[in-house]
Write an enzyme that holds these catalytic residues in place. Structure first.
Site, short mmCIF file in Angstrom:
data_model
loop_
_atom_site.label_atom_id
_atom_site.label_comp_id
_atom_site.label_asym_id
_atom_site.label_seq_id
_atom_site.Cartn_x
_atom_site.Cartn_y
_atom_site.Cartn_z
N HIS A 54 0.87 -1.16 0.00
CA HIS A 54 0.00 0.00 0.00
C HIS A 54 0.92 1.22 0.00
O HIS A 54 2.12 1.12 0.22
CB HIS A 54 -0.88 0.01 1.26
CG HIS A 54 -1.99 -0.98 1.22
ND1 HIS A 54 -2.95 -1.05 2.20
CD2 HIS A 54 -2.30 -1.95 0.33
CE1 HIS A 54 -3.82 -2.00 1.91
NE2 HIS A 54 -3.44 -2.58 0.77
N GLU A 56 1.35 3.62 2.14
CA GLU A 56 2.06 3.84 3.40
C GLU A 56 3.22 2.87 3.54
O GLU A 56 4.32 3.26 3.94
CB GLU A 56 1.10 3.67 4.59
CG GLU A 56 -0.11 4.59 4.59
CD GLU A 56 -1.34 3.97 3.93
OE1 GLU A 56 -2.44 4.22 4.43
OE2 GLU A 56 -1.20 3.25 2.92
N CYS A 79 -5.46 1.72 6.29
CA CYS A 79 -6.30 0.54 6.50
C CYS A 79 -6.12 -0.03 7.90
O CYS A 79 -5.03 -0.02 8.46
CB CYS A 79 -6.03 -0.53 5.44
SG CYS A 79 -4.37 -1.20 5.46
N CYS A 88 -1.96 -0.94 7.66
CA CYS A 88 -1.08 0.23 7.66
C CYS A 88 -1.20 1.03 8.96
O CYS A 88 -0.22 1.58 9.45
CB CYS A 88 -1.37 1.11 6.46
SG CYS A 88 -0.93 0.35 4.88
#
Length: 146
Positions: A54, A56, A79, A88
């Site tokens: 992702h 991040e 998330c 994350c």
């Protein structure tokens, strides 16, 4: 809340990064993240193809150094759930990130507000709404609303 020009510039940079996610990130939303320390961008990330980083996680993986005094600027709420990748929000907490600035909440019912709650419960300072309209103009068609 009045944000200064520099903070807005960091979020707009994250928004520009998020454009690089498409089309490969689908069905995940295109998200951008910048890590800032002492007023300088230290690392950047954007959503990779499903099962990969992702935004991040990519920014964190590309950063080498102490997470003390690092602020994360993220276009979409981090998330809270473990899917193909770790949460994350939990990763930010584990690494000791003390401030997270989020443009907009994730309407996905698996997350909606939960990522923010995880951060706040761990004592992370959270701001929501920086450049929200600009980010929503881009990301809205890609969000899961359920």
């Amino acid at each position: 809340m009045d944000h200064d020009f520099q903070e807005q510039a960091f979020m707009i940079r994250a928004l520009l990064l998020s454009h690089q996610s498409l089309p490969d990130c689908r069905p995940n939303p295109p998200v951008g993240c910048v890590l800032v320390k002492n007023g300088e961008i230290m690392s950047e990330g954007f959503t990779q193809p499903p099962g990969q980083y992702h935004a991040e996680a990519m920014a964190l993986a590309n950063y080498h150094g102490s997470f003390t005094d690092v602020t994360a600027y993220v276009t979409l709420e981090p998330c809270s759930f473990v899917g193909r990748t770790p949460s994350c929000a939990h990763t930010f907490v584990e690494l000791g990130i003390k401030k997270v600035v989020v443009a907009t909440l994730d309407p996905d019912s698996r997350n909606s507000g939960k990522g923010i709650a995880i951060l706040k419960e761990a004592g992370v300072e959270v701001e929501v709404g920086l450049c929200e309209n600009e980010v929503l103009d881009f990301i809205e068609p890609y969000l899961i609303k359920n």
